[in-house]
Design a protein around this motif. Structure first.
Motif, short mmCIF file in Angstrom:
data_model
loop_
_atom_site.label_atom_id
_atom_site.label_comp_id
_atom_site.label_asym_id
_atom_site.label_seq_id
_atom_site.Cartn_x
_atom_site.Cartn_y
_atom_site.Cartn_z
N VAL A 86 -57.00 -2.60 42.78
CA VAL A 86 -58.23 -3.21 41.98
C VAL A 86 -57.40 -4.48 41.07
O VAL A 86 -55.86 -3.91 40.15
CB VAL A 86 -58.76 -3.25 41.33
CG1 VAL A 86 -59.81 -4.20 40.28
CG2 VAL A 86 -60.57 -2.62 41.83
N ASP A 87 -57.39 -5.57 41.00
CA ASP A 87 -55.94 -7.09 41.10
C ASP A 87 -57.29 -8.31 40.65
O ASP A 87 -57.36 -9.37 41.58
CB ASP A 87 -54.68 -7.42 41.81
CG ASP A 87 -53.87 -7.85 41.13
OD1 ASP A 87 -55.05 -8.98 39.49
OD2 ASP A 87 -53.34 -8.34 41.50
N VAL A 88 -57.56 -8.27 39.84
CA VAL A 88 -59.08 -9.60 39.57
C VAL A 88 -58.82 -10.27 38.28
O VAL A 88 -58.40 -9.56 36.97
CB VAL A 88 -60.13 -9.36 39.13
CG1 VAL A 88 -61.19 -10.30 39.52
CG2 VAL A 88 -60.91 -8.47 40.51
N THR A 89 -58.04 -11.21 38.23
CA THR A 89 -58.23 -12.35 37.32
C THR A 89 -58.95 -13.36 36.62
O THR A 89 -59.49 -14.12 37.68
CB THR A 89 -56.29 -13.20 37.40
OG1 THR A 89 -55.34 -12.42 37.48
CG2 THR A 89 -56.10 -14.35 35.84
N LEU A 112 -57.03 -13.00 31.19
CA LEU A 112 -57.13 -11.97 31.23
C LEU A 112 -56.83 -10.94 33.04
O LEU A 112 -57.40 -11.53 33.95
CB LEU A 112 -58.22 -11.18 30.71
CG LEU A 112 -58.69 -10.18 30.28
CD1 LEU A 112 -59.18 -9.66 29.47
CD2 LEU A 112 -59.59 -9.59 31.44
N LYS A 113 -56.50 -9.93 33.07
CA LYS A 113 -55.85 -8.85 34.31
C LYS A 113 -56.72 -7.55 34.03
O LYS A 113 -56.66 -6.90 33.07
CB LYS A 113 -54.24 -8.57 34.27
CG LYS A 113 -54.21 -8.42 35.95
CD LYS A 113 -53.26 -7.90 36.07
CE LYS A 113 -52.81 -7.43 37.27
NZ LYS A 113 -51.16 -7.87 37.68
N VAL A 114 -57.37 -8.08 35.38
CA VAL A 114 -58.47 -6.47 35.10
C VAL A 114 -57.40 -5.49 36.40
O VAL A 114 -57.44 -6.32 38.03
CB VAL A 114 -59.66 -6.73 35.23
CG1 VAL A 114 -60.51 -4.59 36.08
CG2 VAL A 114 -60.81 -7.46 34.61
N ALA A 115 -56.75 -4.52 36.22
CA ALA A 115 -56.37 -3.74 37.02
C ALA A 115 -56.37 -2.30 37.32
O ALA A 115 -57.31 -1.83 36.16
CB ALA A 115 -55.19 -4.09 36.81
N SER A 116 -56.70 -2.20 38.35
CA SER A 116 -57.06 -0.22 38.34
C SER A 116 -56.42 0.24 40.11
O SER A 116 -56.48 -0.60 40.86
CB SER A 116 -58.29 -0.28 38.20
OG SER A 116 -58.93 0.77 38.38
N ARG A 117 -56.01 0.99 40.01
CA ARG A 117 -55.62 2.39 41.05
C ARG A 117 -56.91 2.36 42.32
O ARG A 117 -55.93 2.76 43.40
CB ARG A 117 -54.41 3.48 40.97
CG ARG A 117 -53.28 2.86 40.39
CD ARG A 117 -52.74 4.38 40.39
NE ARG A 117 -53.08 5.24 39.78
CZ ARG A 117 -52.88 6.26 39.77
NH1 ARG A 117 -51.59 6.89 40.38
NH2 ARG A 117 -53.19 7.48 39.15
N ALA A 118 -57.78 2.31 41.48
CA ALA A 118 -58.89 2.38 42.78
C ALA A 118 -59.44 1.23 43.72
O ALA A 118 -58.53 0.03 43.30
CB ALA A 118 -60.15 2.58 41.93
#
Length: 269
Positions: free
Chosen positions: A202-205, A214-220
């Motif tokens: 996941v890679d949403v800004t 603000l960046k939301v990141a996750s390995r999911a």
């Protein structure tokens, strides 16, 4: 837990790092009640908002029903005709530890969830990031589960509406019952209440022009984006798609707990 610790849990636990301030309310589903950066609140306020954990399932479970092998289970229909967002947000969590910038909380899985186990949530705050972790363990019987977060980011900061930036590989087609149909389609323009696939993580800004990025990141690889309300935008990293207890079950076993993480990072513009 001492009386003073219990009182502190009910009032909210505050973490700080640099000019960032995080407030967690263990008694209200261990949700983030507020995240302030330089005195500016980033999350929609209210007991139903902030950011809550979704566990032991994410989003809608169709008709509240799922199977574990040959055994069928029925969850309460808290969003008829479906069960939504798990039980963790409706539970009082136990404070395991709380320091200046880190904290850990847990709760025991219990009815209406049919299996025993332990859920743990961790928080690590720095001056320019927040890292969250969720873990689900079983005490005995293996069971399917999911974990994720449902943040309500304010749409408007300082007069600027947020812009959403992301490049998903696919969108889960949404049926008339609001559940994924199982088909993957080309991403459609918003507004959304939809699940997207990001196989590289996941890679949403979110960008509030001239205010904050603000960046939301996750390995999911799954994220739900919900921007149908005027007040807020939700960017929800999760370990599986909506109705995933049925369509993409991930078993929690005595040897393999479910572990989920996300990092929010920000910078001023």
């Amino acid at each position: 837990m001492s009386d003073s610790e219990e009182s502190n849990s009910e009032a909210g636990i505050r973490l700080t790092a640099g000019d960032a301030e995080l407030t967690i309310t263990p008694a209200n589903g261990c949700r983030i009640a507020g995240l302030r950066v330089g005195g500016t609140e980033l999350l929609r306020q209210g007991e139903r908002y902030g950011c809550f954990p979704m566990v032991p399932w994410c989003g809608r479970t169709g008709n509240g029903q799922f199977r574990n092998g040959a055994v069928s289970h029925q969850m309460p229909l808290n969003s008829p005709p479906h069960a939504i967002h798990g039980t963790g947000r409706d539970t009082a969590w136990h404070t395991v530890s709380a320091g200046d910038s880190t904290a850990t909380f847990s709760y025991e899985l219990t009815e209406p969830w049919p299996y025993s186990g332990l859920v743990t949530q961790t928080f690590e705050l720095t001056a320019d990031s927040l890292t969250l972790g969720l873990g689900v363990e079983t005490h005995e019987t293996s069971f399917p589960a999911q974990a994720g977060w449902h943040p309500w980011f304010l749409r408007n900061l300082g007069g600027s509406d947020a812009e959403i930036g992301f490049s998903p590989a696919w969108q889960e087609e949404r049926g008339g019952d609001h559940l994924p149909t199982g088909r993957r389609i080309e991403p459609l323009p918003g507004p959304w209440d939809d699940c997207f696939g990001m196989p590289d993580g996941v890679d949403v800004t979110l960008t509030w022009p001239e205010q904050l990025e603000l960046k939301v990141a996750s390995r999911a690889e799954w994220v739900v984006v919900y921007d149908e309300q005027a007040e807020a935008i939700c960017v929800e990293p999760q370990s599986g798609p909506p109705n995933g207890l049925n369509s993409a079950p991930r078993l929690v076993t005595p040897l393999e707990p479910l572990e989920m993480g996300t990092t929010w990072s920000w910078r001023r513009l």
